[in-house]
Enzyme design. Structure first.
Site, mmCIF file in Angstrom:
data_model
loop_
_atom_site.group_PDB
_atom_site.id
_atom_site.type_symbol
_atom_site.label_atom_id
_atom_site.label_comp_id
_atom_site.label_asym_id
_atom_site.label_seq_id
_atom_site.Cartn_x
_atom_site.Cartn_y
_atom_site.Cartn_z
ATOM 1 C CE1 TYR A 291 37.563 39.075 33.023
ATOM 2 C CE2 TYR A 291 35.122 38.855 32.475
ATOM 3 C CZ TYR A 291 36.249 38.310 33.041
ATOM 4 O OH TYR A 291 36.213 37.431 33.894
ATOM 5 C CG HIS B 104 42.228 37.374 41.710
ATOM 6 N ND1 HIS B 104 41.963 36.908 40.532
ATOM 7 C CD2 HIS B 104 41.223 38.421 41.976
ATOM 8 C CE1 HIS B 104 41.156 37.462 40.017
ATOM 9 N NE2 HIS B 104 40.478 38.514 40.575
#
Length: 219
Positions: A67, A186
């Protein structure tokens, strides 16, 4: 970049740390962290490896890169600190977990998974702040591809969970005759409804581990 990595991985990956690409990677990471805000914190770059020693790995979940927002990356794919803002993909993972295993998980920190043998491996282990994929194509993939290949070669009856086209592209590194490979779209909001939801990765993993006499994961 100092190699803060568990001795079991240090042994298995010893050859990698002597190769020319590693010197390039080491120089690149040192330069990036000295000039820019980067994630995760330097001491957490190899956290997934430290929490899940080579000989304890049962499951590999493959992510792409950390992230890139402050306070989120912690050295394990998809995992964020409990006090951090939840990430959409992780939220969808928990939604599938609730349906698949009837588990309502609120702890966003996935250390508990890692300590049970779930290697939460990003293909790229570092990123520049607010610049997604900024460290892709900078040698990390050579290293993590070798991690996947060595796990496939030296271990048996592992579960590789590959979510999304990027992760699925690594399937060629895995011996499908020795291991279980679970693929699906995903869990991001852009693709979760295209086949991630309903894919039952958690129960399928535990069924496989049980079949081979291994302790199931407490998800």
């Amino acid at each position: 970049m100092s190699i803060w990595i568990h001795p079991s991985w240090q042994k298995v990956l010893a050859n990698e740390f002597t190769k020319p690409y590693w010197r390039e990677l080491d120089s690149f990471v040192k330069d990036e962290y000295s000039k820019n805000a980067c994630f995760p914190e330097k001491e957490n770059i190899f956290r997934a490896f430290d929490l899940t020693p080579f000989d304890t790995v049962k499951v590999i979940i493959l992510g792409q890169d950390p992230y890139h927002t402050p306070g989120a990356a912690m050295g394990m794919c998809f995992s964020v600190p409990n006090e951090s803002k939840s990430q959409p993909s992780l939220g969808n993972i928990f939604k599938e977990l609730a349906v698949d295993m009837k588990i309502s998980r609120t702890q966003k920190d996935l250390t508990h998974w890692a300590e049970q043998g779930v290697l939460l491996l990003n293909s790229v282990l570092t990123v520049r702040s607010h610049e997604a994929a900024s460290h892709q194509g900078k040698w990390w993939e050579i290293f993590t591809d070798e991690v996947i290949r060595l796990l496939s070669e030296k271990r048996e009856h592992l579960v590789f969970i590959l979510w999304g086209n990027y992760a699925i592209s690594k399937q060629s590194l895995i011996d499908e005759w020795k291991h279980l490979i679970i693929t699906s779209p995903h869990p991001s909001p852009f693709s979760a409804y295209k086949g991630f939801f309903g894919s039952r990765p958690f129960s399928r993993t535990n069924e496989y581990l049980k079949k081979w006499g291994m302790k199931e994961i407490e998800w």
